[in-house]
Design a protein around this motif. Structure first.
Motif, short mmCIF file in Angstrom:
data_model
loop_
_atom_site.label_atom_id
_atom_site.label_comp_id
_atom_site.label_asym_id
_atom_site.label_seq_id
_atom_site.Cartn_x
_atom_site.Cartn_y
_atom_site.Cartn_z
N ASP A 55 -6.96 -8.17 -32.78
CA ASP A 55 -7.50 -6.81 -32.81
C ASP A 55 -6.37 -5.79 -32.68
N ASP A 56 -6.59 -4.61 -33.21
CA ASP A 56 -5.61 -3.52 -33.08
C ASP A 56 -4.23 -3.98 -33.53
N GLU A 76 -10.45 -1.73 -39.81
CA GLU A 76 -11.46 -1.03 -39.00
C GLU A 76 -11.31 0.48 -39.16
N ASP A 89 -5.81 -1.74 -37.20
CA ASP A 89 -6.36 -0.70 -36.32
C ASP A 89 -6.69 0.57 -37.11
CA CA Z 1 -8.99 -0.74 -32.75
#
Ligand code: CA
Ligand code: C2E
Ligand code: CA
Ligand code: CA
Length: 277
Positions: free
Chosen positions: A177-178, A234, A200
């Motif tokens: 994630d990110d 995202e 991200d």
């Molecule tokens: Ca994020």
């Protein structure tokens, strides 16, 4: 001037006092939120190039009777600091299995992604808990993707890899994630059992206007391809962003352009058909 200075110091101390009190009451309320049914999971679709939902991320919401909606940016970081995230994370896992069960009954067969915080992952009995939760709800690990952040790879990499391998054996997949916002080196990429990288939203929002941000997104996409990893972007909000991502072979997109995070029952009731743009 001297007394003004003294007042200023008093002013700052007073502020810090209320800050601490505020955090303590927030922490206390959050601890009660689970029992009082104030926590809820919402789902946000992840769609492919054709706008078809191929997955969804579960995100936590706290609707406090006293405070109204509290932002995850505030309560998740508080829970991470206090350690409460472990209990919340256990709850998220069992909710995810419940939701998966209902989705499957409704004919939706795609994996759900959940956010797993480092403290939760590092619990001694984490693998046992996951095994037990899956078994209790008769869910295969193949339907779960754990989103972890680069912070997990900073120390005890050996142990982390061993644990990830055990979870992989249950069918669980891992997503970073990110991706690109942490401080860890890229060296771990080749050592971990990974499935996916998540770009991200801070990078996605730079497409296509900002040359540097766009270059970062392009680099992540081509690197992922070389490592055989899937990519989810995202925070996709505009068609320009989506077009760029699709043209550059991004596997799936998540963002307000396609769907807001929605309560699972609403999701299912509406049989959300995310349309191709
Ligand atoms: Ca994020
Ligand atoms: P994240 O994992 O990076 O989640 C993505 C965030 O972007 C979510 O914020 C989501 O609502 C938001 N988002 C989705 N699409 C768009 C878009 O098109 N534009 C913009 N501007 N934002 C978009 P949210 O729900 O407020 O969550 C914030 C963070 O809180 C998450 O960031 C995650 O790190 C954490 N979090 C949320 N739920 C959980 C949970 O169940 N467990 C753990 N450990 N952390 C969670
Ligand atoms: Ca996430
Ligand atoms: Ca995150």
């Amino acid at each position: 001037a001297k007394s003004a200075g003294r007042n200023q110091i008093a002013f700052f101390e007073g502020n810090m006092q209320t800050e601490v009190e505020h955090r303590l009451t927030l922490e206390r309320d959050l601890a009660k939120a689970l029992e009082q049914n104030e926590l809820q999971m919402v789902m946000q679709a992840q769609v492919n190039y054709a706008g078809v939902a191929v997955g969804a991320e579960l995100l936590m919401r706290w609707h406090s009777k006293e405070r109204g909606m509290v932002s995850p940016a505030i309560f998740i970081s508080l829970a991470e600091e206090s350690g409460l995230i472990v209990k919340l994370g256990d709850w998220v896992l069992s909710e995810a299995c419940n939701i998966l069960k209902s989705l499957q009954l409704e004919g939706h067969h795609f994996p759900l992604s959940i956010n797993v915080s480092p403290k939760q992952f590092r619990q001694k009995d984490f693998v046992d808990k996951v095994t037990a939760t899956l078994a209790a709800q008769e869910i295969s690990g193949k339907n779960l993707i754990f989103e972890v952040t680069e912070g997990l790879f900073i120390d005890n990499l050996q142990e982390t890899i061993a644990r990830m391998s055990k979870l992989s054996a249950l069918g669980i997949r891992f997503s970073i994630d990110d991706f690109g916002t942490g401080y860890s080196s890229l060296n771990y990429l080749k050592r971990l059992p990974l499935y996916e990288l998540k770009i991200d939203k801070s990078f996605v929002q730079d497409i296509p206007g900002d040359a540097n941000g766009t270059a970062i997104v392009g680099s992540i996409l081509s690197m992922a391809k070389q490592f055989g990893l899937k990519v989810v972007a995202e925070g996709v909000e505009t068609e320009e962003q989506a077009n760029y991502l699709i043209a550059n072979d991004c596997d799936s997109m998540q963002g307000f352009l396609y769907s807001r995070p929605t309560a699972p029952d609403v999701w299912m009731a509406n049989q959300i058909q995310v349309k191709a743009q």
